[in-house]
Design a protein around this motif. Structure first.
Motif, mmCIF file in Angstrom:
data_model
loop_
_atom_site.group_PDB
_atom_site.id
_atom_site.type_symbol
_atom_site.label_atom_id
_atom_site.label_comp_id
_atom_site.label_asym_id
_atom_site.label_seq_id
_atom_site.Cartn_x
_atom_site.Cartn_y
_atom_site.Cartn_z
ATOM 1 N N VAL A 143 -2.883 -3.459 -0.526
ATOM 2 C CA VAL A 143 -1.371 -3.409 -0.723
ATOM 3 C C VAL A 143 -1.009 -4.181 -2.113
ATOM 4 C CG1 VAL A 143 0.646 -4.070 0.198
ATOM 5 C CG2 VAL A 143 -1.204 -3.459 1.783
ATOM 6 N N PHE A 144 -0.260 -3.395 -2.781
ATOM 7 C CA PHE A 144 0.284 -4.079 -4.012
ATOM 8 C C PHE A 144 1.490 -4.045 -4.302
ATOM 9 C CE2 PHE A 144 -3.734 -2.157 -4.145
ATOM 10 C CZ PHE A 144 -4.642 -2.980 -4.430
ATOM 11 N N VAL A 145 2.197 -4.870 -5.089
ATOM 12 C CA VAL A 145 3.476 -4.834 -5.528
ATOM 13 C C VAL A 145 3.604 -4.346 -7.011
ATOM 14 C CG1 VAL A 145 5.555 -6.299 -6.255
ATOM 15 C CG2 VAL A 145 4.082 -6.637 -4.081
ATOM 16 N N PHE A 183 7.559 -1.307 -4.847
ATOM 17 C CA PHE A 183 8.544 -1.147 -6.143
ATOM 18 C C PHE A 183 9.554 -2.202 -6.309
ATOM 19 C CE2 PHE A 183 5.810 2.325 -6.610
ATOM 20 C CZ PHE A 183 5.627 2.781 -8.010
ATOM 21 N N ILE A 184 9.293 -2.960 -7.273
ATOM 22 C CA ILE A 184 10.477 -4.117 -7.222
ATOM 23 C C ILE A 184 11.684 -3.216 -8.064
ATOM 24 C CG2 ILE A 184 11.305 -6.107 -8.328
ATOM 25 C CD1 ILE A 184 9.389 -6.424 -5.678
ATOM 26 N N GLY A 185 12.478 -2.646 -7.241
ATOM 27 C CA GLY A 185 13.620 -1.983 -8.096
ATOM 28 C C GLY A 185 13.714 -0.407 -7.594
ATOM 29 N N TYR A 190 12.585 2.803 -12.718
ATOM 30 C CA TYR A 190 11.311 3.177 -13.221
ATOM 31 C C TYR A 190 11.194 4.604 -13.846
ATOM 32 C CZ TYR A 190 9.563 -0.940 -10.672
ATOM 33 O OH TYR A 190 9.322 -1.859 -10.333
ATOM 34 N N ASP A 191 10.137 4.768 -14.772
ATOM 35 C CA ASP A 191 10.064 6.161 -15.176
ATOM 36 C C ASP A 191 9.764 7.075 -14.099
ATOM 37 O OD1 ASP A 191 7.967 8.396 -16.101
ATOM 38 O OD2 ASP A 191 8.507 7.446 -17.946
ATOM 39 N N LEU A 206 12.232 -1.271 -3.407
ATOM 40 C CA LEU A 206 13.393 -2.146 -2.765
ATOM 41 C C LEU A 206 14.401 -2.066 -4.034
ATOM 42 C CD1 LEU A 206 10.783 -4.881 -1.974
ATOM 43 C CD2 LEU A 206 11.706 -3.316 -0.413
ATOM 44 N N GLY A 207 15.547 -2.242 -3.293
ATOM 45 C CA GLY A 207 16.480 -2.207 -4.594
ATOM 46 C C GLY A 207 17.929 -2.969 -4.028
#
Length: 501
Positions: A143-145, A183-185, A190-191, A206-207
């Motif tokens: 799991v990654f951010v 994803f932070i945002g 993001y691209d 997440l937004g």
């Protein structure tokens, strides 16, 4: 991709075989929502009612650029505000000037109030939401951010777990296919690639709730099928959550003030159908009243020295923000040529026809073989090292008179000795006449400038006057508010001409 061939092949197989689920999570934080709305309202107000004040536009862009980052950081709000306190104070001091009194009271003060509160908020809504989600999930491994910004910390301690956090590009370089990515945002933060290729079995964006947080499938063949149908294999085996409506980050927050019109104008003029030899390289400058002007690169232009009030000549590459440009209101690009021809006299047309001979041969070669191939031939076969594509465009323009390697170019095109001598003589004569014409114009304009010039410049940002010397021609003096680094290839008739944007 980064890594060995085996790992990359495994990643590719996982990317295009594994089913994916994409979710969108809203975060509602009253202070952040107020701040984003405050910045958005400020930009709208400035764009509508202060469009001529390019200094204010620039300051608002710098401020909003700094604070747009708050929607993508996981540091506590207090740390972020304190780290940017110098920039905050600078902006508030600038906008507290009396000329911005109403703007400051109605739009700046509310932002100050919010930032004062955030300065003491030792928390972050993203971290709180991640804590809440991960407590309800059993996923521990893989799991990654993902963050858009570079972070000091590489490991996040959330819900009794240690989770790696990557900057977006660094994650791709690792060639990882994850179980779950956060994803932070929102996607628009993001691209576009992160909305079309999914590097995990499950992806969560997440937004903050004010932003649009969804992915809209693109119709790959929208001109062939109805809008109700979708043909896009990017989303095969991808389950997309419904998502949420809101403001688009890129268009509402990230886009610089007043940038689109100038870019659109430059593109339109570059695409204008004009013979190649009639196009000239020019830089785009913004002047008073949000107008634009293209300044030729290969011709010296007249500028007014602020200290001595003398009209002097400068290369376009020497022009900077604040320079006072002096030019004829109509057909400004031809003035030096007209005066030079008067200086030369009856041989002017003959000389100019001579220098067109080698240009026409060069144009024909470029049209036939392409500018890249001609450049390569001149450099490699004939040793003309300065024959770059950009220089070739300059040489065939109407402004080009005497390139450094003119003799070598004439040899390439097999001109005989008599023709070569005539062309070089013509080029030298025109070159000297242009220098004399520039001095004559500068001197004449200096004598005609009214003593009220300074007051008019301070009040309006420009100054106009009628010339008695140059057949009653009208001249403008305009302050350059901004000038592009890039050169554009535009028609000669469009340089030194004011465009409303």
């Amino acid at each position: 991709m980064h890594g060995n061939r085996r790992v990359n092949l495994e990643l590719v197989n996982q990317l295009y075989v594994t089913p994916n689920t994409v979710d969108f999570v809203q975060i509602s934080d009253p202070l952040i929502l107020e701040l984003i709305e405050g910045i958005r309202r400020l930009k709208i107000e400035v764009n509508l009612y202060f469009e001529q004040d390019l200094l204010l536009l620039e300051e608002v862009d710098i401020f909003s650029k700094k604070f747009k980052k708050i929607v993508g950081v996981i540091d506590n709000y207090s740390s972020f505000i304190r780290a940017n306190e110098t920039n905050i104070r600078r902006f508030f001091k600038f906008t507290s000037a009396s000329i911005y009194k109403e703007l400051f009271e109605s739009y700046i003060k509310p932002i100050i109030k919010i930032l004062k509160k955030l300065k003491y908020e030792v928390r972050n809504a993203y971290m709180e939401k991640l804590e809440e989600i991960l407590k309800d999930h059993n996923e521990i491994n893989n799991v990654f951010v993902i963050s858009r910004h570079q972070l000091k910390e590489k490991i996040l301690h959330i819900a009794d777990q240690e989770i790696k956090i990557f900057k977006e590009c660094d994650f791709i370089n690792e060639s990882i296919f994850a179980t779950h990515l956060f994803f932070i945002g929102t996607p628009s933060y993001y691209d576009r690639k992160f909305s079309e290729v999914f590097y995990s079995k499950k992806t969560t964006f997440l937004g903050y709730s004010c932003f649009e947080n969804k992915i809209v499938k693109r119709n790959a063949f929208s001109n062939l099928v109805t809008n109700q149908e979708v043909i896009n294999t990017n989303y095969k085996d991808v389950i997309l959550g419904k998502g949420f409506n809101g403001i688009n980050f890129k268009t509402e927050i990230e886009k610089p003030l007043g940038s689109r019109d100038q870019e659109k104008l430059a593109k339109e003029l570059e695409e204008k159908s004009v013979p190649l030899g009639e196009k000239v390289p020019a830089k785009l400058a913004i002047i008073s009243n949000k107008c634009s002007i293209f300044i030729p690169v290969d011709q010296k232009v007249n500028v007014l020295d602020r200290e001595s009030f003398k009209v002097i000549q400068r290369d376009t590459k020497q022009l900077v923000k604040g320079a006072l440009l002096v030019f004829r209101s109509h057909n400004g690009s031809t003035l030096i040529r007209e005066v030079a021809d008067q200086i030369i006299g009856e041989k002017a047309a003959y000389y100019r026809s001579n220098i067109e001979k080698w240009k026409e041969k060069l144009r024909m070669n470029i049209k036939k073989k392409g500018i890249g191939k001609v450049s390569t031939i001149l450099v490699k076969k004939y040793g003309i090292s300065s024959a770059t594509e950009n220089n070739l465009k300059n040489w065939i323009s109407v402004y080009s008179i005497r390139p450094k390697y003119l003799g070598e170019i004439l040899n390439v095109f097999n001109f005989n000795e008599e023709e070569k001598n005539e062309i070089i003589l013509s080029a030298n004569s025109i070159f000297r006449a242009h220098i004399s014409a520039g001095h004559k114009i500068s001197q004449s304009l200096m004598e005609e400038i009214n003593i009220n010039l300074e007051n008019s410049l301070d009040e309006n940002g420009y100054y106009k006057f009628e010339s008695k010397v140059f057949s009653g021609a009208a001249f403008n003096i305009e302050e350059i508010k901004q000038i592009s680094n890039k050169s554009y290839l535009v028609s000669e008739e469009d340089v030194l001409k004011i465009f409303k944007t």
